[in-house]
Motif scaffolding. Sequence first.
Motif, PDB file in Angstrom:
ATOM      1  N   GLU A  72       0.823  12.020  -0.420  1.00 14.67           N
ATOM      2  CA  GLU A  72       1.234  13.403  -0.155  1.00 14.67           C
ATOM      3  C   GLU A  72       1.091  13.707   1.331  1.00 14.67           C
ATOM      4  OE1 GLU A  72       0.005  18.003  -1.383  1.00 14.67           O
ATOM      5  OE2 GLU A  72      -0.376  16.361  -2.783  1.00 14.67           O
ATOM      6  N   GLU A  73       2.140  14.314   1.891  1.00 10.97           N
ATOM      7  CA  GLU A  73       2.109  14.712   3.300  1.00 10.97           C
ATOM      8  C   GLU A  73       2.793  16.057   3.468  1.00 10.97           C
ATOM      9  OE1 GLU A  73       2.640  12.124   6.724  1.00 10.97           O
ATOM     10  OE2 GLU A  73       3.061  10.487   5.320  1.00 10.97           O
ATOM     11  N   THR A  74       2.356  16.794   4.484  1.00  9.97           N
ATOM     12  CA  THR A  74       2.963  18.071   4.826  1.00  9.97           C
ATOM     13  C   THR A  74       3.586  17.963   6.212  1.00  9.97           C
ATOM     14  OG1 THR A  74       1.326  19.263   3.506  1.00  9.97           O
ATOM     15  CG2 THR A  74       2.570  20.540   5.130  1.00  9.97           C
ATOM     16  N   PHE A  75       4.821  18.440   6.321  1.00  8.69           N
ATOM     17  CA  PHE A  75       5.568  18.354   7.572  1.00  8.69           C
ATOM     18  C   PHE A  75       5.907  19.760   8.067  1.00  8.69           C
ATOM     19  CE2 PHE A  75       6.280  14.509   5.159  1.00  8.69           C
ATOM     20  CZ  PHE A  75       6.061  13.514   6.105  1.00  8.69           C
ATOM     21  N   TYR A  76       5.966  19.883   9.378  1.00  7.19           N
ATOM     22  CA  TYR A  76       6.242  21.177   9.992  1.00  7.19           C
ATOM     23  C   TYR A  76       7.360  21.043  11.023  1.00  7.19           C
ATOM     24  CZ  TYR A  76       1.649  22.373   8.069  1.00  7.19           C
ATOM     25  OH  TYR A  76       0.582  22.579   7.225  1.00  7.19           O
ATOM     26  N   TYR A  80       5.689  16.948   0.718  1.00  6.09           N
ATOM     27  CA  TYR A  80       6.246  15.838  -0.065  1.00  6.09           C
ATOM     28  C   TYR A  80       5.117  15.117  -0.797  1.00  6.09           C
ATOM     29  CZ  TYR A  80      11.109  15.777   1.474  1.00  6.09           C
ATOM     30  OH  TYR A  80      12.436  16.084   1.671  1.00  6.09           O
ATOM     31  N   LYS A  81       5.269  14.988  -2.094  1.00  4.97           N
ATOM     32  CA  LYS A  81       4.333  14.251  -2.930  1.00  4.97           C
ATOM     33  C   LYS A  81       5.134  13.137  -3.608  1.00  4.97           C
ATOM     34  CE  LYS A  81       1.074  15.191  -6.722  1.00  4.97           C
ATOM     35  NZ  LYS A  81       0.647  16.249  -7.666  1.00  4.97           N
ATOM     36  N   VAL A  82       4.712  11.884  -3.412  1.00  3.48           N
ATOM     37  CA  VAL A  82       5.500  10.733  -3.859  1.00  3.48           C
ATOM     38  C   VAL A  82       4.642   9.828  -4.744  1.00  3.48           C
ATOM     39  CG1 VAL A  82       6.908   8.775  -3.139  1.00  3.48           C
ATOM     40  CG2 VAL A  82       6.814  10.836  -1.712  1.00  3.48           C
ATOM     41  N   ALA A  83       5.191   9.445  -5.904  1.00  2.00           N
ATOM     42  CA  ALA A  83       4.512   8.537  -6.828  1.00  2.00           C
ATOM     43  C   ALA A  83       5.048   7.120  -6.656  1.00  2.00           C
ATOM     44  CB  ALA A  83       4.732   9.000  -8.266  1.00  2.00           C
ATOM     45  N   LEU A  84       4.131   6.159  -6.567  1.00  4.38           N
ATOM     46  CA  LEU A  84       4.486   4.737  -6.491  1.00  4.38           C
ATOM     47  C   LEU A  84       3.887   4.006  -7.677  1.00  4.38           C
ATOM     48  CD1 LEU A  84       3.674   3.933  -2.736  1.00  4.38           C
ATOM     49  CD2 LEU A  84       5.839   4.700  -3.678  1.00  4.38           C
ATOM     50  N   ASP A  85       4.629   3.016  -8.200  1.00  5.49           N
ATOM     51  CA  ASP A  85       4.075   2.206  -9.286  1.00  5.49           C
ATOM     52  C   ASP A  85       3.288   1.033  -8.707  1.00  5.49           C
ATOM     53  OD1 ASP A  85       5.894   0.244  -8.528  1.00  5.49           O
ATOM     54  OD2 ASP A  85       7.267   0.607 -10.193  1.00  5.49           O
ATOM     55  N   LYS A  86       2.832   0.131  -9.581  1.00  7.19           N
ATOM     56  CA  LYS A  86       1.983  -0.971  -9.128  1.00  7.19           C
ATOM     57  C   LYS A  86       2.720  -1.953  -8.218  1.00  7.19           C
ATOM     58  CE  LYS A  86       2.917  -3.685 -13.310  1.00  7.19           C
ATOM     59  NZ  LYS A  86       2.333  -4.324 -14.511  1.00  7.19           N
ATOM     60  N   ASN A  87       4.079  -1.901  -8.255  1.00 10.50           N
ATOM     61  CA  ASN A  87       4.887  -2.757  -7.384  1.00 10.50           C
ATOM     62  C   ASN A  87       5.305  -2.047  -6.100  1.00 10.50           C
ATOM     63  OD1 ASN A  87       4.922  -4.970  -9.259  1.00 10.50           O
ATOM     64  ND2 ASN A  87       6.414  -3.811 -10.472  1.00 10.50           N
ATOM     65  N   ASN A  88       4.675  -0.913  -5.867  1.00 15.14           N
ATOM     66  CA  ASN A  88       4.968  -0.100  -4.679  1.00 15.14           C
ATOM     67  C   ASN A  88       6.401   0.429  -4.647  1.00 15.14           C
ATOM     68  OD1 ASN A  88       2.387  -0.167  -3.457  1.00 15.14           O
ATOM     69  ND2 ASN A  88       2.785  -2.244  -2.715  1.00 15.14           N
ATOM     70  N   GLN A  89       6.944   0.659  -5.822  1.00 10.03           N
ATOM     71  CA  GLN A  89       8.261   1.271  -5.933  1.00 10.03           C
ATOM     72  C   GLN A  89       8.110   2.769  -6.193  1.00 10.03           C
ATOM     73  OE1 GLN A  89      11.476  -0.541  -5.743  1.00 10.03           O
ATOM     74  NE2 GLN A  89       9.905  -1.766  -4.701  1.00 10.03           N
TER      75      GLN A  89
END
Length: 700
Positions: free
Chosen positions: A155-159, A268-277
Amino acid sequence: MSKISQSITKVDHAEKMSGDAKYVADLTFPNMLFGKMVRSTRPHGKIMKIELPDMQAGYGIVDYTDIPGSNGLKVIKSEQPIFAEHEVRFIGESILMVVGSDFDQVKEYAANVKIEYEDLPGVYSIDESIESCVEYQYEHGVVEESFAKAAKIIEETFYTGYQEQTYLETQGAIGIYQDNKVTVIGSLQCPYYVKDAVMYAMGYEKDQVQIIQSTTGGGFGGKEDYPSMIGCQVAIASKKFNCPVKLIFDRREDMVVTPKRHPAKLVYKVALDKNNQITAMDVDIRLDGGAYEGLSSVVLQRSLIAVTGVYKIAALRASGKVMVTNTVPNGAFRGFGAPQSFFAVEMIMSHIAKKIGMSPLDFKKQYLVEQGDQTATHGEFRYPIVLPKMLERAEALSDYSKKYKEYQNQSHEGRFKKGIGISLFLHGCGFTGSGEKDFIRSVVQLVKYEDDSIEILVSNTDMGQGVKTTFSKIVAQVLGIAVDQIKIANPDTDRVPNSGPTVASRSIMVVGKLLERAAEKLKENYKSGEYQMFEEHYVHPEMIPWDIKTFSGDAYPTYSWGVNIVEVEVDTLIAETKLLGVWAIYDVGNAIDDIIMKGQIDGGMLQGLGYASCEKMENVGGTIKQASMTDYIIPTSKDTVNFVSELVDNPYDGGPFGAKGAGELTIIGIAPAYASAVEEAVGHNINFIPVTPEKLMEML
């Protein structure tokens, strides 16, 4: 012309280079008076008392009591007053206008108007605001389940900050009242927007309002909505005084009170699986709308449509709000909400890549959309997407991958560090959603006179971007005649039909296509020596209907595409960044004029570099701190390098001679490419723009 894209001399070249072109400040009329606005000095307050100076005969004021119709600026909604009545909501809000024959005297009287306020609490930033004027959200795929099963969540916040359009010519208009009809002449982008607003304010019918565009020295979105405000103000004043009234802003006034690019906070909050996808994204956007909504709803729509960039994301939740603050209302600026989202999505993709040990480009390539894929809003990418070809060419020109590896391995010692960044992006061509079909419904006319000269009748305006030339080329190419046989004047709503606003990269693709069709009909039915007129109406292409309630469907008929690469060197001692190279590849279908397109590319990218690096504008307690060209820094020729740019050939059958939208595309991707290059050089992630030397010094 053997080929449509072969460049020619602009049709308004001689007029402008000779100095014969008349801008609104150059125009004079008998008995003309001058106006100077008295504005709020408080970000939020009640007007308790107004004390006017003693004025000599022939001088006076105009305020809300003089409005014959409705005291509301007709844009999407009509909530912003033309003249404040009892309350002010931002510093610079119009309260009254002093009018008279000698401008110096008018200014003196305006400076001596005294206003007493009762101050009210103010809100000055996105984070402070708890009131929104616009909200949208949409979702597809299994978002919650994807996050629940995620091996990693990033998760990151952009301005992103304000950006001022800094057009060469400031805002200005003249109102002329005669025989129960008002004419407004002004520096503007959208004559029919101004006409609708003036009709609403004056309580007039269509035949009582005429809008004429004077030669216009730049707009970049900044003259989309605001000319409606000053158009109403001079119309009201000219009726009250029964004389022409001219209102021209100085630069400081222009910078303080006119709409800017919306500052944004993007989470932005991003989910990755165990294969980094990537399995899911959850995005929240907050825009600072300022004191009134204006065009913010459509800006937010485009921001939300762009949240996934050029990438396929299986599950997505996107939400957005326009927050109300006691600051200058924000509005249209080239790119119209997309630059904010593309900065965020390109940076988060690069940051994820680095976290998992991949190069940003290799990581991004895994997710590129292809023809036939769904858009973020469940529309469809119907036409060929040539991003792989564009990336191949960009690599060949810039040596991106080779330099990226080299700079990753550069020594940590030493003062000067190099970095290279890349961005991939798109731009939806035309008005967002169902705007073209349901609201604009463009009409063009092509007239052949008895002397066989041809005139183009459209309401689209040339602000320096060359639309008079490109429209003329389209018609001339179809008819097989010289461009100098085509006439095209600045729009006058008494003469031209409503072909829609000059916004949203729509002029060439939408209006140019209608002119192409009209020219084809004229060619088929040509009768020398006779008057002929052909009218064409916009017909929406077959696509998935746009539903604003569910925020789904085809938001645009097609897309233009781009790749930007920026190389920099950072002096880590004084935090100074030097450009080493800029490379760009664009798909705009087919360019109607190569030199005009090159101007769009160079101008758009330089604006984008300013947005990324030096165009700092702060609103402190409701006050714009950088309110002059001395304080607000824009890049010049000394701050840049020669841009290496190329176009790929990918014609679109819905545009004239295969052309797509181009003007806004060129500003969208350069900021994340620049920021990525800087962060690679200094070894710190960047989540904000502009990356000024002061900010960079804090990081270092």
